[in-house]
Each structure stands twice: as structure tokens, then as C-alpha cells.
Design a protein around this motif. Structure first.
Motif, PDB file in Angstrom:
ATOM      1  N   LYS A 295       0.831  -1.210   0.000  1.00 53.24           N
ATOM      2  CA  LYS A 295       0.000   0.000   0.000  1.00 53.24           C
ATOM      3  C   LYS A 295       0.865   1.261   0.000  1.00 53.24           C
ATOM      4  CE  LYS A 295      -4.307  -1.535   2.188  1.00 53.24           C
ATOM      5  NZ  LYS A 295      -5.242  -1.287   3.317  1.00 53.24           N
ATOM      6  N   VAL A 296       1.919   1.254   0.815  1.00 58.15           N
ATOM      7  CA  VAL A 296       2.801   2.423   0.900  1.00 58.15           C
ATOM      8  C   VAL A 296       3.527   2.638  -0.421  1.00 58.15           C
ATOM      9  CG1 VAL A 296       4.803   3.427   2.065  1.00 58.15           C
ATOM     10  CG2 VAL A 296       3.080   2.204   3.407  1.00 58.15           C
ATOM     11  N   ILE A 297       4.046   1.563  -0.998  1.00 60.66           N
ATOM     12  CA  ILE A 297       4.775   1.672  -2.265  1.00 60.66           C
ATOM     13  C   ILE A 297       3.862   2.159  -3.386  1.00 60.66           C
ATOM     14  CG2 ILE A 297       5.922   0.314  -4.080  1.00 60.66           C
ATOM     15  CD1 ILE A 297       7.082  -1.415  -1.788  1.00 60.66           C
ATOM     16  N   ARG A 298       2.654   1.621  -3.452  1.00 55.48           N
ATOM     17  CA  ARG A 298       1.714   2.056  -4.493  1.00 55.48           C
ATOM     18  C   ARG A 298       1.324   3.519  -4.293  1.00 55.48           C
ATOM     19  NH1 ARG A 298       2.788  -1.217  -8.570  1.00 55.48           N
ATOM     20  NH2 ARG A 298       1.992  -3.341  -8.321  1.00 55.48           N
ATOM     21  N   TYR A 299       1.217   3.924  -3.043  1.00 54.18           N
ATOM     22  CA  TYR A 299       0.893   5.333  -2.766  1.00 54.18           C
ATOM     23  C   TYR A 299       2.016   6.229  -3.288  1.00 54.18           C
ATOM     24  CZ  TYR A 299      -0.008   9.658  -0.284  1.00 54.18           C
ATOM     25  OH  TYR A 299      -0.217  10.987   0.013  1.00 54.18           O
ATOM     26  N   ILE A 300       3.263   5.865  -2.990  1.00 54.15           N
ATOM     27  CA  ILE A 300       4.397   6.666  -3.453  1.00 54.15           C
ATOM     28  C   ILE A 300       4.454   6.676  -4.980  1.00 54.15           C
ATOM     29  CG2 ILE A 300       6.924   6.807  -3.490  1.00 54.15           C
ATOM     30  CD1 ILE A 300       6.879   5.674  -0.613  1.00 54.15           C
ATOM     31  N   GLU A 301       4.179   5.533  -5.588  1.00 56.10           N
ATOM     32  CA  GLU A 301       4.157   5.454  -7.050  1.00 56.10           C
ATOM     33  C   GLU A 301       3.105   6.393  -7.636  1.00 56.10           C
ATOM     34  OE1 GLU A 301       3.401   2.113 -10.598  1.00 56.10           O
ATOM     35  OE2 GLU A 301       2.987   1.622  -8.497  1.00 56.10           O
ATOM     36  N   ARG A 302       1.921   6.404  -7.054  1.00 58.71           N
ATOM     37  CA  ARG A 302       0.861   7.305  -7.555  1.00 58.71           C
ATOM     38  C   ARG A 302       1.257   8.764  -7.384  1.00 58.71           C
ATOM     39  NH1 ARG A 302      -2.471   3.541  -4.817  1.00 58.71           N
ATOM     40  NH2 ARG A 302      -2.863   5.007  -3.120  1.00 58.71           N
ATOM     41  N   LEU A 303       1.909   9.068  -6.264  1.00 60.91           N
ATOM     42  CA  LEU A 303       2.328  10.444  -6.011  1.00 60.91           C
ATOM     43  C   LEU A 303       3.337  10.892  -7.072  1.00 60.91           C
ATOM     44  CD1 LEU A 303       3.081  12.019  -2.605  1.00 60.91           C
ATOM     45  CD2 LEU A 303       4.783  12.229  -4.393  1.00 60.91           C
ATOM     46  N   ILE A 304       4.331  10.058  -7.344  1.00 60.19           N
ATOM     47  CA  ILE A 304       5.343  10.392  -8.349  1.00 60.19           C
ATOM     48  C   ILE A 304       4.693  10.533  -9.730  1.00 60.19           C
ATOM     49  CG2 ILE A 304       7.372   9.525  -9.575  1.00 60.19           C
ATOM     50  CD1 ILE A 304       8.229   8.206  -6.920  1.00 60.19           C
ATOM     51  N   ASP A 305       3.821   9.599 -10.070  1.00 58.12           N
ATOM     52  CA  ASP A 305       3.162   9.640 -11.382  1.00 58.12           C
ATOM     53  C   ASP A 305       2.296  10.884 -11.528  1.00 58.12           C
ATOM     54  OD1 ASP A 305       4.367   7.247 -11.935  1.00 58.12           O
ATOM     55  OD2 ASP A 305       2.538   6.032 -11.773  1.00 58.12           O
ATOM     56  N   ASN A 306       1.646  11.284 -10.454  1.00 58.77           N
ATOM     57  CA  ASN A 306       0.781  12.456 -10.500  1.00 58.77           C
ATOM     58  C   ASN A 306       1.569  13.735 -10.759  1.00 58.77           C
ATOM     59  OD1 ASN A 306      -0.911  14.759  -8.844  1.00 58.77           O
ATOM     60  ND2 ASN A 306      -2.236  13.256  -9.830  1.00 58.77           N
ATOM     61  N   LEU A 307       2.840  13.734 -10.367  1.00 60.14           N
ATOM     62  CA  LEU A 307       3.681  14.917 -10.552  1.00 60.14           C
ATOM     63  C   LEU A 307       4.515  14.859 -11.834  1.00 60.14           C
ATOM     64  CD1 LEU A 307       4.968  15.383  -6.888  1.00 60.14           C
ATOM     65  CD2 LEU A 307       3.303  16.812  -8.086  1.00 60.14           C
ATOM     66  N   ASP A 308       4.281  13.850 -12.656  1.00 62.49           N
ATOM     67  CA  ASP A 308       5.143  13.628 -13.811  1.00 62.49           C
ATOM     68  C   ASP A 308       5.060  14.746 -14.843  1.00 62.49           C
ATOM     69  OD1 ASP A 308       7.049  11.783 -15.048  1.00 62.49           O
ATOM     70  OD2 ASP A 308       5.546  11.608 -16.632  1.00 62.49           O
ATOM     71  N   ASP A 309       3.948  15.463 -14.864  1.00 60.53           N
ATOM     72  CA  ASP A 309       3.819  16.549 -15.839  1.00 60.53           C
ATOM     73  C   ASP A 309       4.181  17.904 -15.227  1.00 60.53           C
ATOM     74  OD1 ASP A 309       1.685  16.732 -14.125  1.00 60.53           O
ATOM     75  OD2 ASP A 309       0.182  17.099 -15.679  1.00 60.53           O
ATOM     76  N   LYS A 310       4.642  17.904 -13.995  1.00 65.66           N
ATOM     77  CA  LYS A 310       5.027  19.160 -13.338  1.00 65.66           C
ATOM     78  C   LYS A 310       6.455  19.530 -13.728  1.00 65.66           C
ATOM     79  CE  LYS A 310       1.338  19.500 -10.587  1.00 65.66           C
ATOM     80  NZ  LYS A 310       0.348  20.585 -10.640  1.00 65.66           N
ATOM     81  N   GLU A 311       6.748  20.802 -13.667  1.00 66.13           N
ATOM     82  CA  GLU A 311       8.124  21.236 -13.862  1.00 66.13           C
ATOM     83  C   GLU A 311       8.797  21.301 -12.488  1.00 66.13           C
ATOM     84  OE1 GLU A 311       8.275  24.742 -16.233  1.00 66.13           O
ATOM     85  OE2 GLU A 311       7.393  23.752 -17.981  1.00 66.13           O
ATOM     86  N   ARG A 312       9.657  22.233 -12.267  1.00 68.77           N
ATOM     87  CA  ARG A 312      10.395  22.310 -11.005  1.00 68.77           C
ATOM     88  C   ARG A 312       9.452  22.618  -9.856  1.00 68.77           C
ATOM     89  NH1 ARG A 312      16.362  22.499 -10.084  1.00 68.77           N
ATOM     90  NH2 ARG A 312      16.366  22.185  -7.846  1.00 68.77           N
ATOM     91  N   LEU A 313       9.527  21.830  -8.778  1.00 71.79           N
ATOM     92  CA  LEU A 313       8.725  22.102  -7.584  1.00 71.79           C
ATOM     93  C   LEU A 313       9.330  23.258  -6.803  1.00 71.79           C
ATOM     94  CD1 LEU A 313       7.473  19.327  -8.279  1.00 71.79           C
ATOM     95  CD2 LEU A 313       7.508  18.810  -5.831  1.00 71.79           C
ATOM     96  N   ALA A 314       8.482  24.154  -6.339  1.00 69.67           N
ATOM     97  CA  ALA A 314       8.964  25.266  -5.512  1.00 69.67           C
ATOM     98  C   ALA A 314       9.381  24.730  -4.145  1.00 69.67           C
ATOM     99  CB  ALA A 314       7.871  26.313  -5.353  1.00 69.67           C
ATOM    100  N   PHE A 315      10.449  25.284  -3.595  1.00 70.57           N
ATOM    101  CA  PHE A 315      10.943  24.886  -2.276  1.00 70.57           C
ATOM    102  C   PHE A 315      10.533  25.916  -1.233  1.00 70.57           C
ATOM    103  CE2 PHE A 315      14.307  25.476   0.952  1.00 70.57           C
ATOM    104  CZ  PHE A 315      14.207  24.254   1.599  1.00 70.57           C
ATOM    105  N   THR A 316      10.115  25.433  -0.076  1.00 69.85           N
ATOM    106  CA  THR A 316       9.728  26.317   1.025  1.00 69.85           C
ATOM    107  C   THR A 316      10.464  25.908   2.282  1.00 69.85           C
ATOM    108  OG1 THR A 316       7.496  26.397   0.072  1.00 69.85           O
ATOM    109  CG2 THR A 316       7.784  27.288   2.301  1.00 69.85           C
TER     110      THR A 316
END
Length: 411
Positions: A295-316
Motif C-alpha cells: 500500500k505504501v509503495i503504491r501510494y508513493i508510485e501514484r504520487l510520483i506519477d501524479n507529478l510527472d507533468d510538473k516542472e520544477r517544484l517550488a521549495f519552502t
């Protein structure tokens, strides 16, 4: 004709599934990895030992089988030296010179020709036969196999490498198994300052430390959600498995994500909670919750896939939660449930011979009051504890089910 369509459909499905790692394959891989890494043969994987070398070789062999590009300084390995000062108040010096403790990070890479890279990490070292850091109070030395801490995170790292070696993505992937985490984030500290890819190319870092004991309520702690404005939105968006997400904003904590946060990189750290076997010889493979790990691995996989079309993430930058923690010299002798989000401080384990045990407290009890202080949360419990010294006596009020109990404790 119908038979032809069936054959074509099956052929299509077969080709479509060749780059998809099934849950059954995940289960097999996780069991194989954790069974080996947490075996007595590796003698607890302490940095600088033969067990650490064997573990590093195993991880490197897995990276090679998966097809990851070697990205250490010596193939898959990045060797570093640690010179510990005689003064305990001085920091260890980490580099490549000297005659100190020798550790090794294991580094693999997937080059998708992208501008940015996603870093995934987990520490693979543990406590060896205990010594410093162990909570074991039995007679003699005993191997601390560290199945959850952190063969679990290392196995998850290997399986995620397997997943992304067979997927098309718009990012490159960096997989790093760190050593020396138990001694003070030595391996990740060294890697983050001597990265084998451009540190500026790392979009974000995901850390997995103790992800092998998902509880019945599916509580999953995620630290670092304040390190990018993207995190709070996406972590809920991809929660298809009804995980109970418990979040902390700070990018600073007692695991390897901290080293990357300090390089101004957005981070997330995944953790399934503390337990009675933490830093004890009883943290063994047979206690791992493998379906929970999937469950944890699939969650991380979905998170990464969901961000695949994003450019650079802003850092805070975030507030350093650990910097405001109260100092205390006594203990009730309990393992707190760090994933509990109700009122009070729930106990996840009780150590024999300590004040809580002597007072008749049990796993599952919720501390509501200590002395004159009402306990609202973990921080409140720590503040209440900080006013006591060895030899002090007080009362503790705790809830067991619906019943409120009161007992005397002596520190």
C-alpha cells in the motif's frame, strides 16, 4: 474471427503488462529483500562491518539486475570515511580521507534524458549487536536485525527502482541506499554535499524509513509536507487506499531527508510508526506487514506519477520542529504512538521495570495528565516530562477504553 480478436486482445494485454510490476511480484521481491537484509548472517548491518559490506553488495547486485546505471564513485558504491572526535560534543568529520570508520552509499540511476531528477532514498544500516542506540536491556549482546528499521525502506527502494525501470517518465530517477544513518545521517550528509548528479537538478527527494509495520488503522506519517506548496494538495489527491495520513510540515527530522532539505530540496519522508521492537533484537522479518508495505509503495508510485507533468517544484523553508523540543532527563518507559492524532499521548509499548510498567500502564492507554500538566498531544507530554528529575514522584492520569485511571509513578 472471434477467436482472432481474443488472441489479439490477449497479446495486447501481455504487451501492456510487460512494464507493470504486479502486487504479487512486489510481495515476492519485498520478502526476498527483507529476509536477506534482516538475516543473522548480516549481523545487524552496522556501518564499517562485514555485514554492511554484504548488504551494500546485495543492493548493488539488485540495482544491476534491474538495469540501473551505476552512479557511485566506484561503480554503484560511494565510499566515505568518518572520523569520530574524542569529544562527544564535537561533530564527526565526514570525508574520504583518514583512518576512521568506512561506510558506503549505494547509488543507481535511470537516465530518461530529462532536465530534472527525482531522488529516492532509504538507509540500509542498523545497530549491529546493539551498543549505542539500542533499547535492549537483556543480558549479553544480541544481533539487531532491523527488519523494519530499515530493511523495509531499503526493500521498498529496490522495488520502486524495479517499477520505474519499466516505466516511461518525464524525470530521471536517482536511487540511493545510505549507510551511517543510525550514527547521525552520515551517509546522506556526505552524499548531499558530494552528489554524483548535479544537486541543482534534483527536483525533490522521497525518503523511506521504517515503512514495514502499517497498523490496522492504515496510519501513514508523511513528514516534510511544508517543504513545497505542492505537497498538501497532491498527498490527498492520490490517497485511493483510504490511508490515514498524518502529516508534519518540517523538513528537519531524524532521518536522511533532512540532508536534502538542508540543500533547499523539497522532501517527503514516509513512516508507518513506532513499535515495541524499535532498536531491539526483536525487530525481525516475520513481523513485517507486507500487504501494508505494498500500500505504501503504491501510494508513493501514484504520487510520483501524479507529478510527472510538473516542472520544477517550488521549495519552502519550514520551522525546525526538533529545535523547539523540550529537554528531559527522565522517562516513563513507554513507546509513544507517533501516529495517534487524538487528545493525549497514546502508548504503543511499555518497557518492563520502568515507571509506567510499575504503575500498571499498558499498551493502548492514553496519557491524559502528568503531574499538574494536562496532556493534549505529544509535545505537551514532552513538556510535562521535562519538569521532572530522577527520584521525583508524581501522579499520571490515563484513559483505558472509556475508563479514566490514576496511578503514582516514581522516576
Amino acid at each position: 474471427m472471434k477467436r482472432l480478436y481474443t488472441i489479439l486482445a490477449l497479446a495486447f494485454l501481455a504487451s501492456a503488462c510487460t512494464d507493470f510490476t504486479t502486487d504479487k511480484e512486489l510481495m515476492t521481491g519485498l520478502k526476498e529483500d527483507i529476509t536477506y537484509l534482516a538475516s543473522d548472517d548480516l549481523e545487524g548491518r552496522a556501518i564499517g562491518t562485514d555485514g554492511e559490506v554484504l548488504a551494500a553488495k546485495y543492493i548493488a547486485d539488485k540495482f544491476r539486475e534491474i538495469g540501473l546505471e551505476p552512479k557511485g564513485t566506484d561503480r554503484y558504491f560511494q565510499v566515505f570515511k568518518v572520523n569520530k572526535p574524542s569529544n562527544p560534543h564535537e561533530e564527526a568529520v565526514i570525508g574520504t580521507n583518514g583512518e576512521g570508520i568506512s561506510g558506503r552509499n549505494v547509488v543507481g540511476y535511470i537516465d530518461n534524458g530529462a532536465e530534472y531528477t527525482i531522488a529516492l532514498g532509504a538507509h540500509y544500516d542498523h545497530l549491529g549487536y546493539g551498543n549505542e542506540g539500542s533499547l535492549y536491556r537483556g543480558e549479553g549482546q544480541a544481533i539487531h536485525n532491523g527488519a523494519d528499521d530499515n530493511a523495509s525502506g531499503t526493500a521498498a527502494l529496490i522495488q520502486l527502482a524495479e517499477i520505474y525501470a519499466g516505466k516511461k517518465a518525464n524525470y530521471n530517477f536517482l536511487f540511493v541506499a545510505f549507510s551511517g544513518e543510525e550514527n547521525g545521517l552520515w551517509g546522506s550528509n556526505y552524499y548531499s554535499k558530494n552528489s554524483t548528479v548535479s544537486i541543482d537538478s534534483i527536483n525533490y527527494m522521497i525518503n523511506m524509513d521504517m515503512v514495514g509495520r502499517l497498523k490496522e488503522d492504515n496510519s501513514l506519517a508523511i513528514y516534510g509536507v511544508g517543504t513545497s506548496p505542492v505537497w498538501n494538495e497532491v498527498i490527498n489527491k492520490v490517497n485511493y487506499d483510504s490511508l490515514k495520513l498524518i502529516t508534519t510540515e518540517s523538513g528537519v527530522g531524524p532521518s536522511d531527508h533532512t540532508s536534502f532539505y538542508l540543500q533547499d530540496i523539497p522532501v517527503l519522508h514516509f513512516f508507518t510508526g513506532q513499535h515495541e521492537d524499535y532498536h531491539r533484537p526483536t525487530d525481525d522479518e516475520d513481523k513485517i506487514n507486507y500487504p501494508g508495505m505494498i500500500k505504501v509503495i503504491r501510494y508513493i508510485e501514484r504520487l510520483i506519477d501524479n507529478l510527472d507533468d510538473k516542472e520544477r517544484l517550488a521549495f519552502t523553508k519550514t520551522k525546525d520542529d526538533s529545535g523547539d523540543s523540550p529537554r528531559f532527563t527522565v522517562s516513563l518507559g513507554v513507546v509513544p504512538d507517533y501516529l495517534y492524532d487524538g487528545k493525549g499521548m497514546r502508548i504503543d509499548g511499555v518497557t518492563e521495570g520502568k515507571p509506567a510498567s510499575a504503575a500498571g500502564m499498558e499498551k493502548g492507554d492514553v496519557v491524559m495528565k502528568l503531574g499538574d500538566s494536562t496532556i493534549v498531544d505529544m509535545m505537551g507530554y514532552m513538556r510535562a516530562l521535562s519538569v521532572f528529575e530522577s527520584g521525583d514522584e508524581t501522579t499520571v492520569e490515563f484513559k483505558r477504553g472509556e475508563e479514566i485511571k490514576t496511578a503514582k509513578v516514581k522516576f
